[in-house]
Design a protein around this motif. Sequence first.
Motif, short mmCIF file in Angstrom:
data_model
loop_
_atom_site.label_atom_id
_atom_site.label_comp_id
_atom_site.label_asym_id
_atom_site.label_seq_id
_atom_site.Cartn_x
_atom_site.Cartn_y
_atom_site.Cartn_z
N TYR A 94 1.69 10.51 -0.63
CA TYR A 94 1.38 11.31 0.55
C TYR A 94 1.85 12.73 0.35
CZ TYR A 94 6.31 10.99 1.68
OH TYR A 94 7.67 11.10 1.64
N GLY A 95 1.37 13.61 1.20
CA GLY A 95 1.86 14.99 1.12
C GLY A 95 0.75 15.96 1.37
N PRO A 96 1.07 17.24 1.22
CA PRO A 96 0.06 18.26 1.51
C PRO A 96 -1.14 18.14 0.57
CG PRO A 96 2.03 19.26 0.54
CD PRO A 96 2.34 17.82 0.80
N GLU A 97 -0.96 17.47 -0.59
CA GLU A 97 -2.06 17.36 -1.54
C GLU A 97 -3.20 16.53 -0.95
OE1 GLU A 97 0.79 15.82 -1.92
OE2 GLU A 97 0.59 13.86 -2.88
N ILE A 131 8.49 17.16 1.33
CA ILE A 131 8.27 16.08 2.28
C ILE A 131 8.24 14.73 1.58
CG2 ILE A 131 7.08 17.56 3.92
CD1 ILE A 131 4.43 16.40 2.97
N GLN A 132 8.53 14.72 0.26
CA GLN A 132 8.49 13.47 -0.50
C GLN A 132 9.85 12.76 -0.47
OE1 GLN A 132 6.72 16.18 -1.46
NE2 GLN A 132 4.74 15.23 -1.17
N THR A 153 7.69 15.29 9.09
CA THR A 153 7.27 14.44 7.98
C THR A 153 8.51 14.10 7.15
OG1 THR A 153 5.21 15.64 7.95
CG2 THR A 153 5.69 14.32 6.00
N GLN A 193 6.53 5.37 4.61
CA GLN A 193 5.10 5.63 4.46
C GLN A 193 4.31 4.45 3.92
OE1 GLN A 193 3.24 8.27 5.38
NE2 GLN A 193 5.05 9.16 6.33
N MET A 194 4.98 3.53 3.23
CA MET A 194 4.21 2.43 2.62
C MET A 194 3.88 1.37 3.67
SD MET A 194 7.02 0.20 0.52
CE MET A 194 5.90 -1.12 0.16
N MET A 195 2.80 0.63 3.38
CA MET A 195 2.43 -0.47 4.26
C MET A 195 2.70 -1.78 3.54
SD MET A 195 -0.99 0.29 6.41
CE MET A 195 -2.10 -0.02 5.07
N GLU A 196 3.23 -2.74 4.25
CA GLU A 196 3.27 -4.11 3.75
C GLU A 196 3.35 -5.06 4.93
OE1 GLU A 196 6.52 -4.84 1.04
OE2 GLU A 196 7.92 -3.72 2.25
N TRP A 207 0.89 -1.18 0.00
CA TRP A 207 0.00 0.00 0.00
C TRP A 207 0.90 1.20 0.00
CZ3 TRP A 207 -0.43 3.97 3.65
CH2 TRP A 207 -1.62 4.73 3.64
N MET A 208 0.93 1.92 -1.13
CA MET A 208 1.87 3.04 -1.26
C MET A 208 1.10 4.32 -1.56
SD MET A 208 5.08 4.02 -1.35
CE MET A 208 5.28 5.80 -1.33
N PRO A 209 0.97 5.20 -0.57
CA PRO A 209 0.23 6.44 -0.81
C PRO A 209 1.10 7.49 -1.49
CG PRO A 209 1.04 6.42 1.44
CD PRO A 209 1.54 5.14 0.79
#
Lengths: 177, 359
Positions: A39-42, B117-118, B31, B177-180, A35-37
Amino acid sequence: MKEEIIIAGFGGQGVLSMGKILAYAGLMDDLEVTWMPAYGPEQRGGTANVTVILSDKPISSPVLDKYDTAVILNQQSLDKFESKVKPGGTLIYDPYGIHRAPTRTDINVIPVSAMDAVLELGNSKTYNMVLLGALLSARNLLSTDAVIRGLKKTLPERHHHLIPLNEQAIEKGRSLV
Amino acid sequence: MEEIRLMKGNEAIAHAAIRFGMDGYFGYPITPQSEVLETLEEQMPWDTTGMVVLQAESEVAAINMVYGGAAAGKAVMTSSSSPGISLKMEGISYLAGAELPALIVNAMRGGPGLGTIQPSQADYFQATKGGGHGDYRLIVLSPATVQEMTDFVGLGMELAFKYRNPVMMLADGIVGQMMEKVVLPDFRPRRTEEEVREQCPWAACGKHGRKQRNVITSLEMEPEKMEANNIRFQEKYKAIEENEVRYSEFMTDDAEYLIVAFGSVARICQKAIEEMREQGVKVGLFRPITLWPFPTKQIAELGKKVKGILTVELNAGQMIEDVRLAVDGGVPVRHFGRMGGIVPNPGEIEEALKAHFMK
């Protein structure tokens, strides 16, 4: 079995939680999952998307550029991801708010009027569950039992009384495909 | 029975720390790794194992709390993301200078400055070449999966105590951030005061019958003594280079081309390789797991067998310098990277490899 899925829409539509329930349901069915979001302020009102991979073999990349299935909840996401569906793949979208419908003919395009369905059900918060039901039915993924167990894992216990409502929404979604 | 869970890399770190028997976590939210502190606060280990979890007033305070805990022989850690790690760098140099064991997690984000934050891997130089001042080395572990995020908490602490040296887990926003799926380790009790005194005779935790007090410091007034310290550090670093190199390989046996990538990016490369293999292109993947010590010998050996090497990194080309040193001009080494928080997809990596070597 391997299903590479993108779910994309506005933040707040339940994109990430739909992906989470799908991932947990995969876990319940003994599949490998990622599960890879994005993510971020968006996530706060802008576009949000999540890549979910279900597979019976170990998964290499959680990041993809081609998908078996796309679940699209807004125009921006349709514009971005329509071309990224593999030939022969599936694109599920809610025509609500879409002013340029998908044009590809080499994929299976399935409109699902989820917004109308939730108005009928009387709870707009189950919007993503209607689309999840449509996805499960269109792609013949996972057992409903696994999805319900996935829901139980995802929802905090104080919300467990809402599971029947979600189940109803999933069934509604299944019936729309 | 082992329990399979689904969680984010950041959450897994928190659970792994509690289960390892960590004595203290000191952090400041940023973050994309705030879930480490948040998960610890949800789990409230102070009520169960007695582990201290403290949100400090700043990153600088947090790393100096780590210094204090480590000086007393405690198993302590902190985590942050790139700009926060820069703030911790003075403290990290002091930890190295005072030869203190500690685990520092960096979930890298795009830089320089406050950046994005990426995900990013632009702190490779900072982690492996210094970052803080002085001739020191961190043992740098690079996790590619949520399982490795979990396992490297225990491994990191073990190496930190084995060598009395700070260890950095250099992760990124993807794997944080990813789930597994993840299998969490069994609960281990925290060490008792007696065990700490026995296992860390150097620790400043009271004399307990000893005549001399233990002093933890990185300061020496006499340069001869400081040089002697440096010589001792270098001997230790040499031993680490000989004993602790870790890496993994994918389809390198018959490879004509090699991709070298670390962390989560290695997984995206693996997907690109799976796709290229279907077209009959013989590409393999080498993934350094320890970024320092770097698997120089292994890459040198592979370099003799392939026509070209592509490094893929979320930066402008940092690890490529170590790969080039390893192969010593024997084979062309090229770079492909995205920067500032942009993550390449498998198709871009395939294009880059073909553009560099198969025109």
